[in-house]
Scaffold this motif. Sequence first.
Motif, PDB file in Angstrom:
ATOM      1  N   ILE A 307     130.896  56.243 -35.079  1.00 46.95           N
ATOM      2  CA  ILE A 307     130.530  55.560 -33.602  1.00 46.95           C
ATOM      3  C   ILE A 307     130.894  56.226 -32.727  1.00 46.95           C
ATOM      4  N   ALA A 308     129.940  56.541 -31.642  1.00 45.34           N
ATOM      5  CA  ALA A 308     130.511  57.085 -30.376  1.00 45.34           C
ATOM      6  C   ALA A 308     129.833  56.373 -29.217  1.00 45.34           C
ATOM      7  N   ILE A 309     130.570  55.940 -28.298  1.00 44.22           N
ATOM      8  CA  ILE A 309     130.075  55.234 -27.081  1.00 44.22           C
ATOM      9  C   ILE A 309     130.781  55.934 -26.045  1.00 44.22           C
ATOM     10  N   GLY A 310     129.903  56.454 -25.088  1.00 47.94           N
ATOM     11  CA  GLY A 310     130.392  57.047 -23.776  1.00 47.94           C
ATOM     12  C   GLY A 310     129.469  57.567 -22.814  1.00 47.94           C
ATOM     13  N   PRO A 311     129.711  58.047 -21.928  1.00 47.51           N
ATOM     14  CA  PRO A 311     128.795  58.608 -20.912  1.00 47.51           C
ATOM     15  C   PRO A 311     127.898  59.889 -21.461  1.00 47.51           C
ATOM     16  N   ALA A 312     126.749  59.755 -21.223  1.00 50.27           N
ATOM     17  CA  ALA A 312     125.862  61.025 -21.587  1.00 50.27           C
ATOM     18  C   ALA A 312     126.283  62.396 -20.947  1.00 50.27           C
ATOM     19  N   ARG A 313     126.461  63.181 -21.670  1.00 49.89           N
ATOM     20  CA  ARG A 313     126.837  64.565 -20.935  1.00 49.89           C
ATOM     21  C   ARG A 313     125.782  65.616 -21.419  1.00 49.89           C
ATOM     22  N   LYS A 314     125.695  66.402 -20.695  1.00 56.03           N
ATOM     23  CA  LYS A 314     124.843  67.651 -20.946  1.00 56.03           C
ATOM     24  C   LYS A 314     125.619  69.092 -21.206  1.00 56.03           C
ATOM     25  N   LEU A 315     125.071  69.945 -21.693  1.00 52.39           N
ATOM     26  CA  LEU A 315     125.277  71.146 -21.857  1.00 52.39           C
ATOM     27  C   LEU A 315     125.377  71.701 -20.424  1.00 52.39           C
ATOM     28  N   THR A 450     121.517  66.757 -26.328  1.00 52.52           N
ATOM     29  CA  THR A 450     120.863  68.331 -25.893  1.00 52.52           C
ATOM     30  C   THR A 450     119.900  68.284 -26.803  1.00 52.52           C
ATOM     31  N   ARG A 451     119.365  69.461 -26.569  1.00 54.81           N
ATOM     32  CA  ARG A 451     118.169  69.922 -27.259  1.00 54.81           C
ATOM     33  C   ARG A 451     118.453  70.171 -28.704  1.00 54.81           C
ATOM     34  N   ASP A 452     119.104  70.876 -28.911  1.00 51.70           N
ATOM     35  CA  ASP A 452     119.641  71.402 -30.243  1.00 51.70           C
ATOM     36  C   ASP A 452     120.931  72.267 -30.089  1.00 51.70           C
ATOM     37  N   LEU A 453     121.742  72.275 -31.151  1.00 56.63           N
ATOM     38  CA  LEU A 453     123.015  73.100 -31.155  1.00 56.63           C
ATOM     39  C   LEU A 453     122.881  74.498 -32.174  1.00 56.63           C
ATOM     40  N   THR A 454     123.280  75.469 -31.678  1.00 58.28           N
ATOM     41  CA  THR A 454     123.351  76.624 -32.825  1.00 58.28           C
ATOM     42  C   THR A 454     124.734  76.474 -33.604  1.00 58.28           C
ATOM     43  N   PRO A 455     124.657  76.897 -34.733  1.00 59.44           N
ATOM     44  CA  PRO A 455     125.935  76.610 -35.445  1.00 59.44           C
ATOM     45  C   PRO A 455     127.382  77.092 -34.708  1.00 59.44           C
ATOM     46  N   GLU A 464     137.802  66.822 -28.777  1.00 59.68           N
ATOM     47  CA  GLU A 464     138.568  66.175 -27.858  1.00 59.68           C
ATOM     48  C   GLU A 464     137.824  65.551 -26.739  1.00 59.68           C
ATOM     49  N   ARG A 465     136.774  66.408 -26.466  1.00 60.75           N
ATOM     50  CA  ARG A 465     135.782  65.868 -25.346  1.00 60.75           C
ATOM     51  C   ARG A 465     134.581  65.298 -25.748  1.00 60.75           C
ATOM     52  N   VAL A 466     134.095  65.832 -26.789  1.00 55.35           N
ATOM     53  CA  VAL A 466     132.655  65.528 -27.229  1.00 55.35           C
ATOM     54  C   VAL A 466     132.947  64.473 -28.390  1.00 55.35           C
ATOM     55  N   SER A 467     132.855  63.036 -28.011  1.00 56.76           N
ATOM     56  CA  SER A 467     132.785  61.924 -28.988  1.00 56.76           C
ATOM     57  C   SER A 467     131.934  61.813 -30.165  1.00 56.76           C
ATOM     58  N   GLY A 468     130.628  62.322 -29.828  1.00 60.07           N
ATOM     59  CA  GLY A 468     129.529  62.421 -30.462  1.00 60.07           C
ATOM     60  C   GLY A 468     128.406  63.208 -29.808  1.00 60.07           C
ATOM     61  N   VAL A 469     127.335  63.374 -30.548  1.00 58.92           N
ATOM     62  CA  VAL A 469     126.266  64.329 -30.164  1.00 58.92           C
ATOM     63  C   VAL A 469     124.749  63.604 -30.626  1.00 58.92           C
ATOM     64  N   VAL A 470     123.931  63.555 -29.548  1.00 65.24           N
ATOM     65  CA  VAL A 470     122.676  63.497 -29.570  1.00 65.24           C
ATOM     66  C   VAL A 470     121.467  64.838 -29.650  1.00 65.24           C
ATOM     67  N   LEU A 471     120.884  64.858 -30.620  1.00 65.06           N
ATOM     68  CA  LEU A 471     120.006  66.176 -30.558  1.00 65.06           C
ATOM     69  C   LEU A 471     118.578  65.601 -30.267  1.00 65.06           C
ATOM     70  N   VAL A 493     120.189  63.209 -34.769  1.00 68.65           N
ATOM     71  CA  VAL A 493     119.253  64.213 -34.504  1.00 68.65           C
ATOM     72  C   VAL A 493     118.035  63.721 -34.347  1.00 68.65           C
ATOM     73  N   ALA A 494     116.956  64.675 -34.154  1.00 66.70           N
ATOM     74  CA  ALA A 494     115.485  64.178 -33.898  1.00 66.70           C
ATOM     75  C   ALA A 494     115.403  63.016 -32.991  1.00 66.70           C
ATOM     76  N   ALA A 495     115.898  62.812 -32.112  1.00 62.11           N
ATOM     77  CA  ALA A 495     116.019  61.619 -31.139  1.00 62.11           C
ATOM     78  C   ALA A 495     114.813  61.732 -30.093  1.00 62.11           C
TER      79      ALA A 495
END
Length: 858
Positions: A307-315, A450-455, A464-471, A493-495
């Motif tokens: 579970i991740a809860i937090g402010p949305a962050r962009k790259l 973000t859109r997608d992530l490279t490997p 430490e900074r990124v508690s979760g990711v939405v792609l 993913v695929a959000a």
Amino acid sequence: MADRQNVGLVVVSHSRTLALAAVSLASEMLQGRAVNIAVAAGLDETTFGTDAVRIKESIEEVGGPAGVVVLMDVGSAVLSTELALDLLDDQSARDRVVLSPAPIVEGLIAAAVAAAGGASLREVAAEARGALMAKAAHLTEPTETTTGIPGEISSENTVDAGGVVGVTETSVGQPIAEQVVGVFTVANEHGLHARPAARLVSEVRALDASVQLRNLTTGSGPVPANSLTRVATLEARRDHQIEVRASGPQAKQAVEHLLTLAGRHFDEVVGALELPARAESPSALSSMLPSVASSSQTGPLPASPGIAIGPARKLTAVPIEIEQGVIGDPASEWRRIAESVAEVRRDIEHVRVRTAREMGAAEAGIFDAHLTLLADSEMLADVKGRIAAGVGAPAAWAACLAEVERQWAELSDPYLRERAGDVHAVGQQVLRSLTGATAEQVLAVGVLVTRDLTPAQAAGLDAERVSGVVLAFGSTSSHAAILARARDIPLVVAAGPEVLDIPEGTLIVIDGGSGELHTDPDPEVLGQFRRRAGELAERRAQELALAGQPTVSRDNVSFEVAANLGSVADARSALASGADGAGLVRTEFLFLGRSTAPDQAEQEQEYVAIADAMGGRRVTLRTLDVGGDKPLPYLPSPFEQNPFLGLRGIRLCLDRPALFREQLAAICHSARRSPTSVMFPMISTVGELLQARQILEEAAGPSGLPADLRVGMMVEVPAAALKIQSFLPHLDFVSIGTNDLTQYTLAAERGNPAVASFSDALDPGVLQLIDRVSRAAHGQVDVAVCGEAASDELSIPVLVGLGVRELSVTPAAVPRVKANLRQLDVGRCRAMAQVALTLASPDDVRKLVLAMLSESSA
Ligand code: PEP
Ligand code: MG
């Protein structure tokens, strides 16, 4: 020393081993006369590939007024050498370089003999070119026409899917090259997707054959088999029939090899990168496993649990600006491309090595496809063509990239279509390098959207900074998802693209185990998530809170959980994770990736810094463990057929006593300040241990060994485990390196995905060796385990049952491993382990452990 007035030679090969062997062979023929020969081969000792920058340096190294002849093996070796010429600082030197079409072995021998005799550039090049003449004359029957030369042969050999070669005469007397044809059926689950395709392409490139592929099932093709981007357009899915048509000197080998490879699923590790199945796991473990999402499900999809809860962050992306104005001349624009491609290749190599070290060979294989794309001759030729037509380097690259991405995105197979993301990612890396645009970053704590992530981005996320990711895009089987799971970062993913409009700072919640995603959630939803997150976090926090406490099992047996470190930063996180000490400091990381060895002062500084960061806890410094998969460029060792069975670990140190003594002196320095142990790797004989101890005493100097220095060895060679009682009188402790012990016991090289299924530390053969060591050492010296098995939840109960009381694991795993140990009843583990020793397979052992854990949690 070779005469710089003589012609220099450069050997460019995909394989360093091959190139060095060719040089040794040529040297034999020189009878002591010297020739300047440089080798630009392999991306490192063991990784196949060619590097334009290295080739350029080699040409400069051996180049003099007499010039240089370059001998190359196949495919991209030629391409990389052409790039290297473009990179030469002194362009007039370019005119004194001849790229020889000769085969490297015969060509090198002929050229070396001529160069040693003082022949001119033209004469040396001619000698090399004619190198095959004697052999050809000897082998050609009077009635036989020479094979492989267009216009002289008119037969078509056929190879069926079983690999049998037949010969069919076609159009006798017509001027066509001999072709060998074979057909294979794609057996890989996802078809010929990026990884198997990359394997196919790189195998083809290593052979002297021109190979075309056709998809007989769909009728697409033919495409050149040495281009990953073109092979992808075949859309070869499972059960499709692929025709392989080859010509050239190694045509037959090429077809047979590809058919064999196809039969082996292109060595794709089946299941290694798949999501783990839930069914067989006990409840305590199943909550940690991700649910499997079907690809037909629409997003958001669960891709990495938590579970991740937090402010949305962009790259924070710096848009890449493509220069449109005046451009340099085509040669310098092309040189920019060559430099950027070489730079990105090196970066990807580094990420690949790091991923292999931290996550395993299967995950690292993701980057092989990226490397293959960067050597795609079709793509590079297209870029070169655009530059020749007057387009600047970034614009030419961007246009070519857009075209390739478009082709991939149009593929009908969704799995292959997703690989367009890989092309995009690698292409953008090159564009950034070309334009100097900085990489995107997450600047504040929160949930990355973000859109997608490279490997590479996924591997480099700051947890430490990124508690979760939405792609917005991506898939559960994408490489980014695989890496997020490995790094324990919740991911959906695929959000959908609409998530990209979520303003920075908006509160979002995700459950990476169910795929739920809420933006600006109402209080009720937020409450639910907080509770769920709370439960999870509570478990982890409990683990962390207790991490500093002594670790005692249910039945009151005490354990030490130490950390495996490679740097001072690792030591800091180990301390924060509650590690009881450092059970393994891989000191070789201080020696790798540089051109000279660190001197004693630098080593002392590093070891003291690690000890300080560990706050007085005992630090076990393992002496230099290089060789094998960790060669040091500044310690050239003789050519070895099997480096893992060669001069590695302690063997190499004993071969270089001065280097070894310097390290041991630095270790003694650290031991005089804080609790320190020294540990010797790869010991297989008592003689080695005694020699190492002797050098240690010499290094300690007149004041003798530091009083508190404990001396130990790693048990990672089966022979050492079997005769452990002979070592014990000379030791304070042993630490079992299950990674190597498993590799050597099962005869399965640890980095080789083709034999990954054998490499299982729960194999009863490995367990019997651990049992033997543990029994023999009991009451005499401490026994630790510092291989990966020490952090594996199903291996821990077995190790404990076999008597191991100290585990050393990656810093992040310390709290969890301690929690696992506290749940165990050592008495039950002991009984279970005795049964495990009698079982036939690691799977049987796992079932036994799972049964015991289920019973205990019931
Ligand atoms: C091992 O072999 O288990 C070990 C811990 O050493 P390394 O992985 O560094 O070879
Ligand atoms: Mg080892």
